[in-house]
Motif scaffolding. Structure first.
Motif, PDB file in Angstrom:
ATOM      1  N   GLY A  52       4.331  -4.346  -0.539  1.00 26.36           N
ATOM      2  CA  GLY A  52       3.875  -3.198   0.218  1.00 26.36           C
ATOM      3  C   GLY A  52       4.375  -3.100   1.641  1.00 26.36           C
ATOM      4  O   GLY A  52       4.391  -2.001   2.212  1.00 26.36           O
TER       5      GLY A  52
ATOM      6  N   LYS B  51       6.959  -0.432   2.539  1.00 26.83           N
ATOM      7  CA  LYS B  51       6.738   0.886   1.942  1.00 26.83           C
ATOM      8  C   LYS B  51       5.669   1.648   2.718  1.00 26.83           C
ATOM      9  O   LYS B  51       4.725   1.054   3.247  1.00 26.83           O
ATOM     10  CB  LYS B  51       6.327   0.755   0.474  1.00 26.83           C
ATOM     11  CG  LYS B  51       7.387   0.132  -0.420  1.00 26.83           C
ATOM     12  CD  LYS B  51       6.898   0.005  -1.849  1.00 26.83           C
ATOM     13  CE  LYS B  51       7.980  -0.568  -2.751  1.00 26.83           C
ATOM     14  NZ  LYS B  51       8.324  -1.965  -2.386  1.00 26.83           N
ATOM     15  N   THR B  52       5.781   2.962   2.744  1.00 22.69           N
ATOM     16  CA  THR B  52       4.777   3.785   3.412  1.00 22.69           C
ATOM     17  C   THR B  52       3.497   3.793   2.590  1.00 22.69           C
ATOM     18  O   THR B  52       3.521   3.586   1.371  1.00 22.69           O
ATOM     19  CB  THR B  52       5.264   5.222   3.573  1.00 22.69           C
ATOM     20  OG1 THR B  52       5.407   5.822   2.271  1.00 22.69           O
ATOM     21  CG2 THR B  52       6.592   5.287   4.321  1.00 22.69           C
ATOM     22  N   PRO B  53       2.364   4.044   3.217  1.00 19.63           N
ATOM     23  CA  PRO B  53       1.123   4.170   2.460  1.00 19.63           C
ATOM     24  C   PRO B  53       1.212   5.215   1.355  1.00 19.63           C
ATOM     25  O   PRO B  53       0.682   5.014   0.256  1.00 19.63           O
ATOM     26  CB  PRO B  53       0.101   4.560   3.533  1.00 19.63           C
ATOM     27  CG  PRO B  53       0.614   3.933   4.779  1.00 19.63           C
ATOM     28  CD  PRO B  53       2.113   4.075   4.682  1.00 19.63           C
TER      29      PRO B  53
ATOM     30  N   VAL C  92       3.152   3.743  -1.645  1.00 15.62           N
ATOM     31  CA  VAL C  92       2.339   2.767  -2.361  1.00 15.62           C
ATOM     32  C   VAL C  92       1.272   3.482  -3.188  1.00 15.62           C
ATOM     33  O   VAL C  92       1.025   3.135  -4.344  1.00 15.62           O
ATOM     34  CB  VAL C  92       1.685   1.773  -1.379  1.00 15.62           C
ATOM     35  CG1 VAL C  92       0.657   0.897  -2.098  1.00 15.62           C
ATOM     36  CG2 VAL C  92       2.753   0.891  -0.735  1.00 15.62           C
TER      37      VAL C  92
ATOM     38  N   VAL D  65      -0.501  -5.147  -5.294  1.00  6.22           N
ATOM     39  CA  VAL D  65       0.332  -4.755  -4.150  1.00  6.22           C
ATOM     40  C   VAL D  65       0.166  -5.855  -3.112  1.00  6.22           C
ATOM     41  O   VAL D  65      -0.948  -6.119  -2.650  1.00  6.22           O
ATOM     42  CB  VAL D  65      -0.082  -3.400  -3.565  1.00  6.22           C
ATOM     43  CG1 VAL D  65       0.816  -3.049  -2.373  1.00  6.22           C
ATOM     44  CG2 VAL D  65      -0.016  -2.305  -4.622  1.00  6.22           C
TER      45      VAL D  65
ATOM     46  N   ALA E 252      -0.071  -5.779   1.937  1.00  8.31           N
ATOM     47  CA  ALA E 252      -0.568  -4.437   2.203  1.00  8.31           C
ATOM     48  C   ALA E 252      -1.547  -4.455   3.369  1.00  8.31           C
ATOM     49  O   ALA E 252      -2.213  -5.458   3.632  1.00  8.31           O
ATOM     50  CB  ALA E 252      -1.254  -3.867   0.963  1.00  8.31           C
TER      51      ALA E 252
ATOM     52  N   ASP F  23      -4.079   0.751   6.033  1.00 10.04           N
ATOM     53  CA  ASP F  23      -3.544   2.097   5.808  1.00 10.04           C
ATOM     54  C   ASP F  23      -3.065   2.269   4.373  1.00 10.04           C
ATOM     55  O   ASP F  23      -3.254   3.332   3.766  1.00 10.04           O
ATOM     56  CB  ASP F  23      -2.399   2.391   6.783  1.00 10.04           C
ATOM     57  CG  ASP F  23      -2.875   2.523   8.217  1.00 10.04           C
ATOM     58  OD1 ASP F  23      -4.091   2.689   8.436  1.00 10.04           O
ATOM     59  OD2 ASP F  23      -2.028   2.459   9.131  1.00 10.04           O
ATOM     60  N   HIS F  24      -2.427   1.222   3.847  1.00 13.31           N
ATOM     61  CA  HIS F  24      -1.995   1.283   2.446  1.00 13.31           C
ATOM     62  C   HIS F  24      -3.196   1.462   1.530  1.00 13.31           C
ATOM     63  O   HIS F  24      -3.188   2.298   0.623  1.00 13.31           O
ATOM     64  CB  HIS F  24      -1.251  -0.002   2.062  1.00 13.31           C
ATOM     65  CG  HIS F  24       0.087  -0.157   2.686  1.00 13.31           C
ATOM     66  ND1 HIS F  24       0.323  -1.011   3.735  1.00 13.31           N
ATOM     67  CD2 HIS F  24       1.293   0.431   2.424  1.00 13.31           C
ATOM     68  CE1 HIS F  24       1.595  -0.959   4.083  1.00 13.31           C
ATOM     69  NE2 HIS F  24       2.210  -0.081   3.298  1.00 13.31           N
TER      70      HIS F  24
END
Length: 258
Positions: free
Chosen positions: A54, A57-59, A62, A76, A79, A82-83
């Motif tokens: 995670g 990667k952007t929230p 994900v 995930v 993370a 926000d995720h």
């Protein structure tokens, strides 16, 4: 359909060999958008659940991946809050193990016969250790934890190792930063295979985990191997594979009367 369903359907003569091959190829991967292809068959093929990294990667990405539910169980790693907030909006039953930054999609398996130990040198190493715990539990393995028993107080490690030996653990994961000496010490005391996980804990030169990694790679104790820095997923996964294979062998030997 998963692999077993396809094979059973083919065995019953309900689909042709060509149709079975097509379904199996489709089951290997699930593409999400233009930049993500998830391995749907990893758990069946490897005994390891699908894990999405995670941190990079952007929230939103994900959340998109998790909402697709490409597997019965999806983790995930690395993370943040926000995720998880983004995932929770789309997958209400998602769970967050905040201490180690793991999001869990789906139901964890019931604990099996496999048993591993996880030890940390210090409290700062606990987040990586808990990532290893999450991975092992996702593979149906039970875990015994002993934290903050590093070489700064070498007397602390004797009792945990004794208990792990008495419990006949299948493998031991040792998580350590700084100079990373604890895995070698544990390996020298135990007959179980030891997986060292170096962490990015320490001061100055080598303090981002490099010193700990090199120490583990240069160990003089046979039976110790190491994964990469802060890789709780990798360390927990290897230990769980060992545990599950050993458990399967015990069951097979009992059935065969050996």
């Amino acid at each position: 359909m998963d692999i077993r369903d396809v094979l059973e359907t083919h065995k019953q003569g309900k689909i042709s060999s060509e149709e079975a091959e097509k379904l199996l190829r489709m089951d290997y991967l699930e593409r999400i958008g233009q930049d993500c292809a998830l391995d749907r068959s990893r758990s069946m093929r490897k005994g390891i659940p699908e894990v999405v990294y995670g941190a990079s990667k952007t929230p939103a990405k994900v959340a998109e991946i998790c909402a697709s539910r490409p597997a019965d169980l999806l983790l995930v790693s690395k993370a943040g809050r926000d995720h998880f907030a983004a995932v929770k909006e789309r997958v209400p039953d998602a769970e967050f193990r905040e201490e180690c930054g793991i999001i869990v999609i789906g139901r964890m398996p019931e604990p099996g016969r496999g048993l591993i130990g996880i030890i940390t040198a210090g409290t700062s190493d606990v987040p990586v250790a808990e990532e290893a715990v999450a991975m092992a539990e996702a593979m149906g393995v039970r875990v015994m934890r002993y934290y903050d028993v590093g070489v700064a107080g070498i007397h602390r490690i004797s009792e945990p190792v004794k208990r792990l030996i008495e419990s006949d653990v299948d493998a031991i994961v040792v998580v350590a930063g700084m100079e990373g000496a604890l895995p070698t010490v544990v390996s020298s005391m135990s007959t179980a295979p030891v997986i060292g996980i170096p962490t990015s804990t320490g001061y100055g030169a080598g303090g981002k985990g490099e010193a700990a990694l090199l120490c583990m790679l240069q160990t003089c104790s046979p039976g110790l191997t190491a994964v990469n820095i802060d890789n709780g997923i990798g360390g927990g996964g290897v230990a769980a594979l060992i545990a599950n294979r050993r458990s399967e062998r015990k069951i097979k030997d009992r059935k065969e009367g050996t």
